[in-house]
Design an enzyme around this catalytic site. Structure first.
Site, PDB file in Angstrom:
ATOM      1  N   GLU A  69     -27.690  -3.471 -11.272  1.00 23.03           N
ATOM      2  CA  GLU A  69     -27.541  -4.915 -10.826  1.00 23.03           C
ATOM      3  C   GLU A  69     -27.832  -5.079  -9.339  1.00 23.03           C
ATOM      4  O   GLU A  69     -27.384  -4.348  -8.564  1.00 23.03           O
ATOM      5  CB  GLU A  69     -26.101  -5.452 -11.071  1.00 23.03           C
ATOM      6  CG  GLU A  69     -25.894  -5.669 -12.582  1.00 23.03           C
ATOM      7  CD  GLU A  69     -24.490  -6.056 -12.868  1.00 23.03           C
ATOM      8  OE1 GLU A  69     -23.558  -4.881 -12.526  1.00 23.03           O
ATOM      9  OE2 GLU A  69     -24.301  -7.132 -13.445  1.00 23.03           O
ATOM     10  N   CYS A  82     -27.416  -7.799  -2.059  1.00 22.02           N
ATOM     11  CA  CYS A  82     -26.427  -6.741  -2.364  1.00 22.02           C
ATOM     12  C   CYS A  82     -26.903  -5.748  -3.291  1.00 22.02           C
ATOM     13  O   CYS A  82     -27.211  -6.191  -4.543  1.00 22.02           O
ATOM     14  CB  CYS A  82     -25.196  -7.520  -2.939  1.00 22.02           C
ATOM     15  SG  CYS A  82     -23.943  -6.312  -3.195  1.00 22.02           S
ATOM     16  N   CYS A 112     -19.966   3.731 -11.643  1.00 19.45           N
ATOM     17  CA  CYS A 112     -19.539   4.262 -10.306  1.00 19.45           C
ATOM     18  C   CYS A 112     -18.263   5.215 -10.684  1.00 19.45           C
ATOM     19  O   CYS A 112     -17.691   5.238 -11.610  1.00 19.45           O
ATOM     20  CB  CYS A 112     -18.698   2.999  -9.469  1.00 19.45           C
ATOM     21  SG  CYS A 112     -18.062   3.738  -8.005  1.00 19.45           S
ATOM     22  N   CYS A 120     -11.734   2.614  -8.524  1.00 21.70           N
ATOM     23  CA  CYS A 120     -10.641   1.464  -7.905  1.00 21.70           C
ATOM     24  C   CYS A 120     -10.048   0.565  -8.902  1.00 21.70           C
ATOM     25  O   CYS A 120     -10.837   0.238  -9.824  1.00 21.70           O
ATOM     26  CB  CYS A 120     -11.585   0.790  -7.006  1.00 21.70           C
ATOM     27  SG  CYS A 120     -11.945   1.811  -5.377  1.00 21.70           S
ATOM     28  N   CYS A 164     -11.545  -3.179  -9.333  1.00 21.62           N
ATOM     29  CA  CYS A 164     -13.007  -3.345  -9.559  1.00 21.62           C
ATOM     30  C   CYS A 164     -13.618  -3.066 -10.750  1.00 21.62           C
ATOM     31  O   CYS A 164     -13.293  -1.968 -11.600  1.00 21.62           O
ATOM     32  CB  CYS A 164     -13.848  -2.223  -8.503  1.00 21.62           C
ATOM     33  SG  CYS A 164     -15.378  -2.414  -8.390  1.00 21.62           S
ATOM     34  N   CYS A 189     -18.405  -9.715  -5.557  1.00 18.81           N
ATOM     35  CA  CYS A 189     -17.692  -8.256  -5.117  1.00 18.81           C
ATOM     36  C   CYS A 189     -16.915  -7.867  -6.236  1.00 18.81           C
ATOM     37  O   CYS A 189     -15.883  -8.524  -6.786  1.00 18.81           O
ATOM     38  CB  CYS A 189     -16.901  -8.494  -4.015  1.00 18.81           C
ATOM     39  SG  CYS A 189     -17.712  -8.910  -2.593  1.00 18.81           S
TER      40      CYS A 189
HETATM   41  N1  SAH Z   1     -18.283   1.733  -3.272  1.00 18.02           N
HETATM   42  C1  SAH Z   1     -18.360   0.825  -2.084  1.00 18.02           C
HETATM   43  C2  SAH Z   1     -19.322  -0.191  -2.323  1.00 18.02           C
HETATM   44  C3  SAH Z   1     -19.034  -1.095  -3.543  1.00 18.02           C
HETATM   45  S1  SAH Z   1     -17.681  -2.262  -3.550  1.00 18.02           S
HETATM   46  C4  SAH Z   1     -17.081   0.607  -1.534  1.00 18.02           C
HETATM   47  O1  SAH Z   1     -16.051   0.663  -2.093  1.00 18.02           O
HETATM   48  O2  SAH Z   1     -16.896   0.111  -0.518  1.00 18.02           O
HETATM   49  C5  SAH Z   1     -17.816  -3.429  -2.417  1.00 18.02           C
HETATM   50  C6  SAH Z   1     -16.741  -4.249  -1.894  1.00 18.02           C
HETATM   51  O3  SAH Z   1     -16.056  -5.052  -2.998  1.00 18.02           O
HETATM   52  C7  SAH Z   1     -15.685  -3.279  -1.677  1.00 18.02           C
HETATM   53  O4  SAH Z   1     -14.990  -3.538  -0.179  1.00 18.02           O
HETATM   54  C8  SAH Z   1     -14.491  -3.334  -2.533  1.00 18.02           C
HETATM   55  O5  SAH Z   1     -13.174  -3.395  -2.068  1.00 18.02           O
HETATM   56  C9  SAH Z   1     -14.625  -4.780  -3.071  1.00 18.02           C
HETATM   57  N2  SAH Z   1     -14.200  -5.223  -4.358  1.00 18.02           N
HETATM   58  C10 SAH Z   1     -14.199  -4.537  -5.409  1.00 18.02           C
HETATM   59  N3  SAH Z   1     -13.522  -5.464  -6.368  1.00 18.02           N
HETATM   60  C11 SAH Z   1     -13.356  -6.243  -6.102  1.00 18.02           C
HETATM   61  C12 SAH Z   1     -12.731  -7.472  -6.615  1.00 18.02           C
HETATM   62  N4  SAH Z   1     -12.396  -7.559  -7.793  1.00 18.02           N
HETATM   63  N5  SAH Z   1     -12.769  -8.707  -5.917  1.00 18.02           N
HETATM   64  C13 SAH Z   1     -13.011  -8.611  -4.546  1.00 18.02           C
HETATM   65  N6  SAH Z   1     -13.497  -7.670  -3.805  1.00 18.02           N
HETATM   66  C14 SAH Z   1     -13.988  -6.523  -4.475  1.00 18.02           C
END
Ligand code: SAH
Length: 344
Positions: free
Chosen positions: A90, A103, A110, A114, A117, A336
């Site tokens: 995506e 983006c 991944c 987390c 996410c 995000c």
């Molecule tokens: N793996 C990398 C890049 C992808 S995530 C990283 O962790 O930075 C991009 C951003 O989205 C990160 O800052 C992450 O903390 C945030 N993110 C992930 N899930 C989210 C959610 N459900 N709501 C808001 N931000 C989120």
């Protein structure tokens, strides 16, 4: 077939064209792909027809195919791009008045897991090649006519889509070099940011690269314990070591280190958290972006109220610049943490 053209640097192109071709042919192809915005071999009109034909027989051009497009009420566009092996990835375009932000993804899926996410639910499918990273940018530039209507200097690229860029650092660096090369895509180094969940040894490695994007670090918690719960990678790369790596990171004179913080209602959003965050970042030339959680069906957290977010910001702001990021494309799962190749 060998490696496709998109993603090749000048040295790769020289090799692919063969030693019987004059050296300037490689430059012609390089410029046509990344600056001239060619979409196929036929579009590289600087090359003699016979050479174009013989190349087409043995090398693919290599742009991903647009499988689907989703358009949000706020103008955000989410693309599902099909790669050569049939996997999809995506990419999101967020048009704004002053600039466009794209983006892009560094991996399909991944591995980092987390807990807030949605991409984590996919697991890691595989890392993307440099060509697949650059190919996302070129495809969206072509599809939105960004080359004609927009100056590439207006374009911001953030590597915050699917994947952990620092677990695919070689390909991310190769793609970045092509994007930043004035003879290539020609983006300014201020306009590309790579975001990491905190792969500590790779942060130092990125800092040693002469040509590199800006760095953003996803902080998301204010204590070792809380971060280990939300981002289990913290058990491998401790928060303390992450902060030390950030303190040692060689910023350029114009640069700040960006931190991101997803606010989860009742979990990491208290005033005490805000004070601890300000303290953690005190010795870093940092700024903090706050993101209120973008919810997803399988995500066990809630979005905090706007008043809570504002209070958090007020406290952090006493120490460092702190901004609230507005979600974009929520209605099409483009925001995000929502990228999981969903076809709805
Ligand atoms: N793996 C990398 C890049 C992808 S995530 C990283 O962790 O930075 C991009 C951003 O989205 C990160 O800052 C992450 O903390 C945030 N993110 C992930 N899930 C989210 C959610 N459900 N709501 C808001 N931000 C989120």
């Amino acid at each position: 077939m060998s490696q496709p053209l998109v993603g090749m640097d000048l040295a790769d192109l020289r090799e692919a064209l063969g030693s019987d071709q004059p050296g300037y042919r490689a430059t012609q192809v390089y410029e046509a792909i990344y600056r001239g915005r060619a979409t196929d071999l036929a579009g590289i009109t600087a090359l003699p027809t016979a050479l174009r034909q013989s190349l087409a027989e043995r090398i693919a051009f290599g742009l991903p195919e647009i499988a689907r497009r989703f358009e949000s009420a706020d103008g955000t566009r989410r693309y599902l791009l099909r790669l050569e092996d049939g996997r999809t990835v995506e990419t999101v375009l967020m048009p704004e008045d002053e600039r466009d932000t794209m983006c892009i993804s560094s991996q399909a899926g991944c591995a980092v897991d987390c807990k807030f996410c949605m991409t984590a639910l996919l697991g890691l499918e595989r890392s993307l090649t440099a060509g697949e990273i650059v190919g996302q940018v070129l495809t969206l530039v072509h599809d939105n006519n960004l080359d004609r209507a927009h100056d590439p200097r207006r374009l911001n690229i953030v590597m915050m889509g699917q994947g952990e860029p620092l677990l695919n650092l070689d390909n991310v660096i190769k793609a970045t070099r092509i994007l930043l090369d004035p003879a290539g895509f020609g983006l300014s180094p201020r306009r590309i940011t790579v975001s990491t969940a905190g792969i500590v040894p790779k942060i130092a490695e990125l800092g040693r690269e002469p040509v590199r994007p800006k760095l953003a670090v996803s902080l998301n918690a204010s204590t070792e314990e809380a971060r280990s719960e939300l981002m289990p990678i913290t058990r491998k790369y401790h928060l303390k070591d992450l902060i030390e790596a950030c303190q040692a990171y060689p910023l350029r004179p114009w640069e700040k280190l960006t931190f991101e913080y997803v606010l989860l209602k009742g979990v990491n959003d208290t005033d005490a958290d805000a004070r601890r965050v300000a303290k953690l970042l005190a010795n870093i030339n940092a700024k903090l972006n706050l993101i209120a959680l973008n919810p997803g069906p399988e995500i066990p957290y809630q979005t905090p109220d706007p008043e809570r977010v504002a209070s958090f910001q007020t406290i952090v702001r006493r120490s460092i610049p702190c901004f609230i990021r507005k979600p974009r494309g929520l209605d099409i799962f483009a925001a995000c943490g929502q990228l999981k190749s969903s076809a709805v």
